[in-house]
Design a protein around this motif. Structure first.
Motif, PDB file in Angstrom:
ATOM      1  N   GLY A  15     -25.507 -51.186  -6.006  1.00  0.00           N
ATOM      2  CA  GLY A  15     -25.279 -51.826  -4.720  1.00  0.00           C
ATOM      3  C   GLY A  15     -25.790 -53.254  -4.661  1.00  0.00           C
ATOM      4  O   GLY A  15     -25.160 -54.132  -4.049  1.00  0.00           O
ATOM      5  N   VAL A  16     -26.928 -53.530  -5.302  1.00  0.00           N
ATOM      6  CA  VAL A  16     -27.462 -54.893  -5.345  1.00  0.00           C
ATOM      7  C   VAL A  16     -26.489 -55.818  -6.067  1.00  0.00           C
ATOM      8  O   VAL A  16     -26.201 -56.935  -5.611  1.00  0.00           O
ATOM      9  CB  VAL A  16     -28.844 -54.919  -6.038  1.00  0.00           C
ATOM     10  CG1 VAL A  16     -29.276 -56.354  -6.319  1.00  0.00           C
ATOM     11  CG2 VAL A  16     -29.890 -54.225  -5.177  1.00  0.00           C
ATOM     12  N   VAL A  17     -25.985 -55.360  -7.195  1.00  0.00           N
ATOM     13  CA  VAL A  17     -25.029 -56.173  -7.956  1.00  0.00           C
ATOM     14  C   VAL A  17     -23.785 -56.446  -7.118  1.00  0.00           C
ATOM     15  O   VAL A  17     -23.300 -57.593  -7.036  1.00  0.00           O
ATOM     16  CB  VAL A  17     -24.652 -55.470  -9.273  1.00  0.00           C
ATOM     17  CG1 VAL A  17     -23.551 -56.237  -9.996  1.00  0.00           C
ATOM     18  CG2 VAL A  17     -25.874 -55.329 -10.169  1.00  0.00           C
ATOM     19  N   ALA A  47     -28.937 -52.086  -0.235  1.00  0.00           N
ATOM     20  CA  ALA A  47     -29.062 -51.578  -1.592  1.00  0.00           C
ATOM     21  C   ALA A  47     -30.483 -51.737  -2.124  1.00  0.00           C
ATOM     22  O   ALA A  47     -30.976 -50.878  -2.863  1.00  0.00           O
ATOM     23  CB  ALA A  47     -28.071 -52.292  -2.511  1.00  0.00           C
ATOM     24  N   LEU A  48     -31.157 -52.827  -1.758  1.00  0.00           N
ATOM     25  CA  LEU A  48     -32.541 -53.002  -2.162  1.00  0.00           C
ATOM     26  C   LEU A  48     -33.427 -51.898  -1.587  1.00  0.00           C
ATOM     27  O   LEU A  48     -34.367 -51.427  -2.232  1.00  0.00           O
ATOM     28  CB  LEU A  48     -33.055 -54.372  -1.724  1.00  0.00           C
ATOM     29  CG  LEU A  48     -32.621 -55.561  -2.585  1.00  0.00           C
ATOM     30  CD1 LEU A  48     -32.960 -56.871  -1.889  1.00  0.00           C
ATOM     31  CD2 LEU A  48     -33.259 -55.508  -3.960  1.00  0.00           C
ATOM     32  N   PHE A  49     -33.117 -51.480  -0.368  1.00  0.00           N
ATOM     33  CA  PHE A  49     -33.859 -50.388   0.262  1.00  0.00           C
ATOM     34  C   PHE A  49     -33.658 -49.094  -0.527  1.00  0.00           C
ATOM     35  O   PHE A  49     -34.616 -48.360  -0.814  1.00  0.00           O
ATOM     36  CB  PHE A  49     -33.395 -50.215   1.705  1.00  0.00           C
ATOM     37  CG  PHE A  49     -34.184 -49.200   2.491  1.00  0.00           C
ATOM     38  CD1 PHE A  49     -35.341 -49.565   3.164  1.00  0.00           C
ATOM     39  CD2 PHE A  49     -33.776 -47.876   2.556  1.00  0.00           C
ATOM     40  CE1 PHE A  49     -36.071 -48.628   3.892  1.00  0.00           C
ATOM     41  CE2 PHE A  49     -34.495 -46.936   3.274  1.00  0.00           C
ATOM     42  CZ  PHE A  49     -35.643 -47.316   3.942  1.00  0.00           C
ATOM     43  N   VAL A  50     -32.388 -48.799  -0.891  1.00  0.00           N
ATOM     44  CA  VAL A  50     -32.096 -47.588  -1.661  1.00  0.00           C
ATOM     45  C   VAL A  50     -32.726 -47.668  -3.045  1.00  0.00           C
ATOM     46  O   VAL A  50     -33.280 -46.685  -3.560  1.00  0.00           O
ATOM     47  CB  VAL A  50     -30.567 -47.380  -1.766  1.00  0.00           C
ATOM     48  CG1 VAL A  50     -30.249 -46.174  -2.645  1.00  0.00           C
ATOM     49  CG2 VAL A  50     -29.959 -47.203  -0.381  1.00  0.00           C
ATOM     50  N   TYR A  51     -32.635 -48.843  -3.663  1.00  0.00           N
ATOM     51  CA  TYR A  51     -33.259 -49.062  -4.972  1.00  0.00           C
ATOM     52  C   TYR A  51     -34.754 -48.767  -4.898  1.00  0.00           C
ATOM     53  O   TYR A  51     -35.322 -48.103  -5.780  1.00  0.00           O
ATOM     54  CB  TYR A  51     -33.011 -50.507  -5.405  1.00  0.00           C
ATOM     55  CG  TYR A  51     -33.841 -50.990  -6.571  1.00  0.00           C
ATOM     56  CD1 TYR A  51     -33.464 -50.729  -7.872  1.00  0.00           C
ATOM     57  CD2 TYR A  51     -35.009 -51.723  -6.346  1.00  0.00           C
ATOM     58  CE1 TYR A  51     -34.221 -51.191  -8.943  1.00  0.00           C
ATOM     59  CE2 TYR A  51     -35.770 -52.182  -7.408  1.00  0.00           C
ATOM     60  CZ  TYR A  51     -35.375 -51.911  -8.703  1.00  0.00           C
ATOM     61  OH  TYR A  51     -36.138 -52.363  -9.745  1.00  0.00           O
ATOM     62  N   GLY A  52     -35.404 -49.250  -3.853  1.00  0.00           N
ATOM     63  CA  GLY A  52     -36.833 -48.996  -3.690  1.00  0.00           C
ATOM     64  C   GLY A  52     -37.146 -47.531  -3.479  1.00  0.00           C
ATOM     65  O   GLY A  52     -38.141 -47.011  -3.988  1.00  0.00           O
ATOM     66  N   ALA A  53     -36.264 -46.835  -2.720  1.00  0.00           N
ATOM     67  CA  ALA A  53     -36.475 -45.413  -2.472  1.00  0.00           C
ATOM     68  C   ALA A  53     -36.484 -44.622  -3.770  1.00  0.00           C
ATOM     69  O   ALA A  53     -37.204 -43.632  -3.907  1.00  0.00           O
ATOM     70  CB  ALA A  53     -35.389 -44.878  -1.538  1.00  0.00           C
ATOM     71  N   GLY A  54     -35.695 -45.074  -4.746  1.00  0.00           N
ATOM     72  CA  GLY A  54     -35.675 -44.379  -6.025  1.00  0.00           C
ATOM     73  C   GLY A  54     -36.715 -44.861  -7.010  1.00  0.00           C
ATOM     74  O   GLY A  54     -37.240 -44.074  -7.801  1.00  0.00           O
TER      75      GLY A  54
END
Length: 459
Positions: free
Chosen positions: A103-105, A119-126
């Motif tokens: 998502g960030v890309v 997407a940064l939020f989801v990336y951080g969650a993982g």
């Protein structure tokens, strides 16, 4: 399996208390892969936001988002691990991080700020999964070796985390070749690395570390304290629905549905967390706040003084290496000396790191590099010692959920540090941010750690 037991991961009859090397090897491999993915947000997150948003004051927003997401991820992974086991919990986290990286890309390529930030939020969650895995390592080890097991899992992260920032240039070239912004290159690497880590855990992490820990607790009883022997454990009998059982840790919380009360040292029921959990949580949360705040703005500070993106990436690589390379040594110190002395040392190291980061000339490369190496070492000492306190104090029946809640606090502290760091640098400058962070660390961490020892000794 009784009604008072936690949700079944594996039955005690089929889970060995000594699982052999395979589960730890699988954890190490997944951590190495996840470390490469984690480094993407650390290295270029702030630079990507500054480029897209056009504001230094908002450059700390990515750190706030992915550490805020990590709070949600820590709670979710902790709950899934509690009820389903470490394997599905950790795999879920790595899968979410892979999705967030994609998502960030996509958001950066399309210039769509809303997608990028989500997407940064989801990336951080993982990405929080890489830290939660340290508890899985502790699950696999006997009590007297938990510090070293925790350190081994964290050390494995170094293999990918150090390589990741050094691949900013090459991955940027790959991204540019496909018509993508160069700064999205590390997130392409993260998507691949996190997907691989997810598959490794799903396919090969057996037996589940949570089941191993519960089998060992049932077979051997209480673990020795992590305070170097300053206080003895006090077992209590906690009634479950329809029967009684023996507690497997200090002030163990009732896992039944009747009252949820715990026994205090005086023998009276109460609704409070073991003091070791609170002490360990405070140590790790304070270190996380200071480390994220200073680390996030260091690449921006270096870029403002003429350093290249690759130079900033190298400094972050050294910092990330220092965050994880000393893990085995830190774990051995905890096993030998106890967690509180190691926590005290972490506060002192963080103070020195903050002062040097703020006062050394920023035009040179050596000053920021040395300061951030010390920052990483101080954080590592705090993380390993604080985690030992939490692991020793949390009862097996609720350990994963409690550990997830502790990491929620770490994530919220990181989110606060990330947001405040950009605003502080924009308004007062990087030196003030760095020095203030060091002072905060030495004012809070040693005091809390030593007070925890005093409280346990007098209990």
């Amino acid at each position: 399996m009784t009604a008072a037991d936690p949700a079944p991961v594996r039955t005690r009859d089929t889970v060995p208390a000594a699982p052999g090397r395979r589960p730890m090897t699988v954890l190490v491999v997944s951590q190495a892969l996840g470390g490469a993915g984690m480094a993407a947000g650390i290295t270029v997150g702030a630079l990507l936001a500054e480029d897209l948003l056009g504001s230094t004051g908002l450059a700390g927003l990515p750190a706030a988002l992915y550490t805020g997401g990590a709070a949600v991820g820590a709670m979710t992974v902790g709950r899934v691990s509690q009820h389903r086991g470490r394997r599905p919990g950790l795999a879920l986290g790595h899968g979410a991080a892979a999705l967030g990286s994609v998502g960030v890309v996509a958001g950066a390529a399309a210039g769509w700020t809303a997608l990028l930030l989500t997407a940064l939020f989801v990336y951080g969650a993982g990405s929080v999964t890489g830290l939660l895995a340290r508890y899985a390592g502790a699950d696999l080890a006997p009590p007297e070796r938990r510090g070293r097991a925790t350190g081994t899992v964290l050390l494995a992260t170094t293999l990918g985390a150090v390589a990741g920032p050094n691949l900013v240039g090459p991955t940027g070239t790959v991204a540019a070749a496909y018509g993508l912004p160069r700064l999205t290159g590390p997130f392409l690497l993260a998507a691949v690395a996190y997907t691989a880590a997810c598959l490794v855990l799903l396919l090969w992490l057996r037996p589940d570390p949570m089941a191993v820990a519960r089998a060992r607790a049932a077979a051997t009883g209480p673990a020795p304290p992590s305070d170097g022997g300053a206080a003895a454990k006090k077992a209590a009998t906690v009634p479950g629905p329809g029967q009684a059982r023996v507690a497997t840790g200090p002030e163990e919380t009732d896992t039944g549905t009747d009252t949820g009360a715990s026994r205090t040292p005086s023998g009276r029921p109460g609704r409070r967390r073991p003091s070791g959990v609170v002490t360990g949580a405070t140590v790790t949360i304070s270190a996380q706040l200071v480390m994220i705040a200073v680390m996030t703005m260091t690449p921006v500070h270096m870029a403002a003084h003429g350093h290249s993106t690759q130079a900033a990436g190298t400094v972050i690589a050294l910092h990330v290496g220092a965050m994880f390379l000393p893990s085995r040594l830190s774990g051995s110190l905890v096993d030998r000396l106890g967690a509180p002395p190691v926590a005290v040392a972490s506060g002192v190291v963080l103070l020195v790191a903050g002062v040097l980061a703020g006062l050394l000339p920023p035009q040179g490369f050596a000053g920021p590099a040395f300061a951030l190496v010390l920052l990483g070492i101080g954080w590592n000492l705090a993380l390993v010692s604080g985690s030992a306190m939490v692991t020793e104090a949390a009862p097996p029946a609720t350990a994963a959920a409690v550990q997830g809640q502790v990491d929620v606090g770490m994530s919220l502290a990181g989110a606060t540090g990330g947001m405040v760091s950009g605003l502080t640098v924009a308004g007062a400058g990087y030196p003030l941010l760095a020095v203030a962070g060091g002072v905060l660390a030495v004012a809070v961490i040693p005091a809390v750690a030593l007070r925890g020892v005093t409280g346990r000794a007098s209990a």
